[in-house]
Design an enzyme around this catalytic site. Structure first.
Site, mmCIF file in Angstrom:
data_model
loop_
_atom_site.group_PDB
_atom_site.id
_atom_site.type_symbol
_atom_site.label_atom_id
_atom_site.label_comp_id
_atom_site.label_asym_id
_atom_site.label_seq_id
_atom_site.Cartn_x
_atom_site.Cartn_y
_atom_site.Cartn_z
ATOM 1 N N CYS A 206 127.041 43.674 51.440
ATOM 2 C CA CYS A 206 126.845 44.342 50.102
ATOM 3 C C CYS A 206 126.715 43.377 48.770
ATOM 4 O O CYS A 206 127.609 42.467 48.663
ATOM 5 C CB CYS A 206 127.875 45.552 49.920
ATOM 6 S SG CYS A 206 127.548 46.432 48.301
ATOM 7 N N CYS B 55 128.778 64.697 54.528
ATOM 8 C CA CYS B 55 128.718 63.884 53.247
ATOM 9 C C CYS B 55 128.078 62.513 53.310
ATOM 10 O O CYS B 55 128.184 61.810 54.268
ATOM 11 C CB CYS B 55 130.139 63.880 52.887
ATOM 12 S SG CYS B 55 130.523 62.785 51.529
ATOM 13 N N CYS C 222 133.092 44.556 44.277
ATOM 14 C CA CYS C 222 134.434 45.181 44.106
ATOM 15 C C CYS C 222 135.249 44.609 44.882
ATOM 16 O O CYS C 222 135.374 43.968 45.921
ATOM 17 C CB CYS C 222 133.921 46.695 44.939
ATOM 18 S SG CYS C 222 132.577 47.089 44.479
ATOM 19 N N CYS D 228 136.913 45.393 48.030
ATOM 20 C CA CYS D 228 136.027 45.528 49.298
ATOM 21 C C CYS D 228 135.815 44.649 50.411
ATOM 22 O O CYS D 228 135.177 43.659 50.050
ATOM 23 C CB CYS D 228 134.903 46.455 48.959
ATOM 24 S SG CYS D 228 133.981 47.017 50.460
ATOM 25 N N CYS E 225 132.260 64.448 45.720
ATOM 26 C CA CYS E 225 133.574 63.958 46.258
ATOM 27 C C CYS E 225 133.805 62.772 45.141
ATOM 28 O O CYS E 225 133.002 62.035 45.467
ATOM 29 C CB CYS E 225 133.341 63.773 47.385
ATOM 30 S SG CYS E 225 134.839 62.871 48.276
ATOM 31 N N ARG F 81 142.042 64.807 48.676
ATOM 32 C CA ARG F 81 142.186 64.040 49.945
ATOM 33 C C ARG F 81 142.978 62.889 50.131
ATOM 34 O O ARG F 81 142.939 61.941 49.283
ATOM 35 C CB ARG F 81 140.803 63.636 50.414
ATOM 36 C CG ARG F 81 140.624 63.257 51.627
ATOM 37 C CD ARG F 81 139.089 62.526 51.934
ATOM 38 N NE ARG F 81 138.096 63.291 51.283
ATOM 39 C CZ ARG F 81 137.266 64.266 52.120
ATOM 40 N NH1 ARG F 81 137.698 64.564 53.322
ATOM 41 N NH2 ARG F 81 136.458 64.767 51.216
ATOM 42 N N CYS G 137 130.975 61.887 57.246
ATOM 43 C CA CYS G 137 130.776 61.300 56.012
ATOM 44 C C CYS G 137 130.240 59.872 56.505
ATOM 45 O O CYS G 137 130.677 58.996 57.212
ATOM 46 C CB CYS G 137 132.357 60.909 55.259
ATOM 47 S SG CYS G 137 132.020 60.095 53.801
HETATM 48 N N1 SAM Z 1 128.766 51.303 48.710
HETATM 49 C C1 SAM Z 1 129.146 52.652 48.383
HETATM 50 C C2 SAM Z 1 129.883 52.741 47.306
HETATM 51 O O1 SAM Z 1 130.635 52.222 46.620
HETATM 52 O O2 SAM Z 1 130.053 53.973 46.840
HETATM 53 C C3 SAM Z 1 130.121 53.461 49.554
HETATM 54 C C4 SAM Z 1 130.788 52.996 50.430
HETATM 55 S S1 SAM Z 1 132.358 52.196 49.470
HETATM 56 C C5 SAM Z 1 133.143 51.420 50.438
HETATM 57 C C6 SAM Z 1 133.510 53.780 49.287
HETATM 58 C C7 SAM Z 1 134.731 53.862 48.681
HETATM 59 O O3 SAM Z 1 135.585 53.095 49.540
HETATM 60 C C8 SAM Z 1 135.004 52.797 47.364
HETATM 61 O O4 SAM Z 1 134.449 53.585 46.307
HETATM 62 C C9 SAM Z 1 136.555 52.750 47.425
HETATM 63 O O5 SAM Z 1 136.885 53.896 46.932
HETATM 64 C C10 SAM Z 1 136.644 52.888 49.164
HETATM 65 N N2 SAM Z 1 137.220 51.552 49.669
HETATM 66 C C11 SAM Z 1 136.650 50.353 49.891
HETATM 67 N N3 SAM Z 1 137.408 49.520 50.188
HETATM 68 C C12 SAM Z 1 138.732 49.836 50.041
HETATM 69 C C13 SAM Z 1 140.059 49.384 50.402
HETATM 70 N N4 SAM Z 1 140.017 48.276 50.799
HETATM 71 N N5 SAM Z 1 140.992 50.152 50.066
HETATM 72 C C14 SAM Z 1 140.785 51.466 49.876
HETATM 73 N N6 SAM Z 1 139.839 52.220 49.499
HETATM 74 C C15 SAM Z 1 138.571 51.387 49.649
HETATM 75 C C1 DTB Z 2 136.966 57.292 50.024
HETATM 76 O O1 DTB Z 2 137.342 57.771 48.921
HETATM 77 N N1 DTB Z 2 137.521 56.532 51.052
HETATM 78 C C2 DTB Z 2 136.598 56.183 52.184
HETATM 79 C C3 DTB Z 2 135.529 56.999 51.901
HETATM 80 N N2 DTB Z 2 135.779 57.603 50.513
HETATM 81 C C4 DTB Z 2 134.069 56.239 51.917
HETATM 82 C C5 DTB Z 2 136.736 54.704 52.488
HETATM 83 C C6 DTB Z 2 138.221 54.000 52.441
HETATM 84 C C7 DTB Z 2 137.654 52.906 53.006
HETATM 85 C C8 DTB Z 2 139.015 51.955 53.258
HETATM 86 C C9 DTB Z 2 138.645 50.272 53.635
HETATM 87 C C10 DTB Z 2 137.652 50.199 54.860
HETATM 88 O O2 DTB Z 2 137.971 51.017 55.971
HETATM 89 O O3 DTB Z 2 136.777 49.379 54.821
HETATM 90 FE FE1 SF4 Z 3 129.654 47.649 48.117
HETATM 91 FE FE2 SF4 Z 3 132.094 47.891 48.902
HETATM 92 FE FE3 SF4 Z 3 131.488 47.965 46.438
HETATM 93 FE FE4 SF4 Z 3 130.786 49.870 47.886
HETATM 94 S S1 SF4 Z 3 132.819 49.261 47.671
HETATM 95 S S2 SF4 Z 3 129.489 48.887 46.399
HETATM 96 S S3 SF4 Z 3 130.204 48.754 49.781
HETATM 97 S S4 SF4 Z 3 131.171 46.093 47.821
#
Ligand code: SAM
Ligand code: DTB
Ligand code: SF4
Length: 332
Positions: free
Chosen positions: A54, A130, A58, A61, A190, A262, A98
């Site tokens: 990506c 979702c 973030c 992430c 959500c 959730r 989802c």
């Molecule tokens: N790329 C899309 C976005 O950012 O909306 C969808 C996928 S993104 C991984 C969805 C959500 O996962 C993020 O908004 C964040 O709240 C959660 N997330 C990602 N990495 C995480 C982590 N290490 N711990 C907890 N939540 C995480």
């Molecule tokens: C949300 O609030 N939590 C989920 C889903 N929406 C997409 C993702 C959590 C991701 C946790 C880190 C991972 O497994 O990469």
């Molecule tokens: Fe990309 Fe992860 Fe940020 Fe979603 S949360 S926009 S997958 S870097």
């Protein structure tokens, strides 16, 4: 009876958030028990349909291309694979799939067409679908709605004051714009956030203030505990103490009384007793399945044992839908 309000002030939410923990849990549990089906928990399962690579930054992430993490990177999955996973999940009692993609935003290309096919396919087997695909235009939200999408996940993640410390490649206003497109397309929303990003209590309160004062409350609000992943800027962030999670869940229940709350990422590190307090304090949804997107989650068996022990039941799909086209939802 608790009423849904959209005119919260910071001080009102702060007063709730800072209550003595047991008073806060008791009050949130009381509001939660106004719902007829307070022991019913909605179960979603995640599929990472496009993993890693990506362009966003973030800080939490593991899927951001710029960080060196050890995740499995793959292009968009085939429709058959995703459908097979959905069928298995349905048999296990999951009501919603989802689909997550490590995209900054949706593009109008063949990948998006394939996601629309996945949505149609999963909807056809009687499950809610979702998607969480990054930013969307109104037209894209409409196309998802036409394909039968039930909900769109798009977290605001933290307060607008703290946003720039965590993400610099977009603004919180970009997120709010997408939420507006999703709402106008008559999809359910959500949207929630993460605790443990180094934010202050005031950031958590401001994040809830933003969600609670949206013109219509998100139907579901995920509260994630940061899962610190090696290679990301937040890899050394201490784990969120469980009492912070309960405090956040209880405050969310009180300020968004009719939304589904959730208990999301971070359950792997919580005991059953700790999760039980979260359910008591108003959590009524989880992600189940061995994996979240890239990190581990409790096994399905462990979760079903927990449900049995605590007297929780899995909610059936489409319980909220009154009209066939999903345009009206009776929350809970
Ligand atoms: N790329 C899309 C976005 O950012 O909306 C969808 C996928 S993104 C991984 C969805 C959500 O996962 C993020 O908004 C964040 O709240 C959660 N997330 C990602 N990495 C995480 C982590 N290490 N711990 C907890 N939540 C995480
Ligand atoms: C949300 O609030 N939590 C989920 C889903 N929406 C997409 C993702 C959590 C991701 C946790 C880190 C991972 O497994 O990469
Ligand atoms: Fe990309 Fe992860 Fe940020 Fe979603 S949360 S926009 S997958 S870097």
């Amino acid at each position: 009876m608790s009423i849904v309000r959209n005119n919260w002030t910071f001080d009102e939410i702060a007063a709730i958030y800072h209550k003595p923990l047991l008073d806060l849990i008791y009050e949130a549990a009381t509001v939660h028990r106004e719902h007829k089906n307070y022991a019913e928990v909605q179960i979603s399962s995640l599929v990472n349909i496009k993993s890693g690579g990506c362009p966003e930054d973030c800080a939490y992430c593991p899927q951001a291309a710029r960080y060196h993490t050890e995740i499995d990177v793959h292009a968009l999955l085939k429709q058959e694979e995703v459908l097979a996973t959905a069928k298995q999940a349905k048999e296990a009692g999951v009501s919603r799939m989802c689909l997550g993609a490590a995209w900054r935003e949706v593009r109008d290309n063949r990948d998006f067409d394939r996601v629309l096919d996945m949505v149609r396919g999963i909807n056809d087997i009687g499950m809610e679908v979702c998607c969480t695909l990054g930013m969307l235009t109104y037209e894209q939200a409409q196309r998802l709605a036409e394909a039968g999408l039930y909900a769109y996940n798009h977290n605001i993640d933290t307060s607008s004051e703290h946003y720039g410390e965590i993400i610099t490649t977009r603004t919180i206003d970009d997120r709010l714009k997408t939420l507006d497109h999703v709402r106008k397309a008559n999809l359910t929303i959500c949207s929630g956030g993460i605790v443990g990003l180094g934010e202050k209590d005031s950031d958590r309160i401001n994040m809830l203030l933003l969600l609670a004062n949206l013109p219509k409350h998100p139907e579901s609000v995920p509260i994630n505990a940061l899962v610190p992943v090696q290679g990301t800027p937040l890899e050394n962030q201490p784990r969120v103490p469980f009492h912070d999670m309960v405090r956040m869940i209880a405050t969310t229940r009180l300020v968004l009384p009719k939304s589904v709350v959730r208990l999301s990422a971070g359950r792997r590190e919580m005991s059953m007793a700790e999760q039980a307090l979260c359910f008591m304090a108003g959590a009524n949804s989880i992600f189940a399945g061995d994996k979240l997107l890239t990190t581990d989650n409790p096994s399905f068996e462990e979760d079903m044992n927990m449900f049995e022990l605590l007297g929780l039941t899995a909610r059936k799909p489409f319980k909220d839908v009154i009209t066939h086209n999903h345009s009206e939802h009776a929350q809970l």
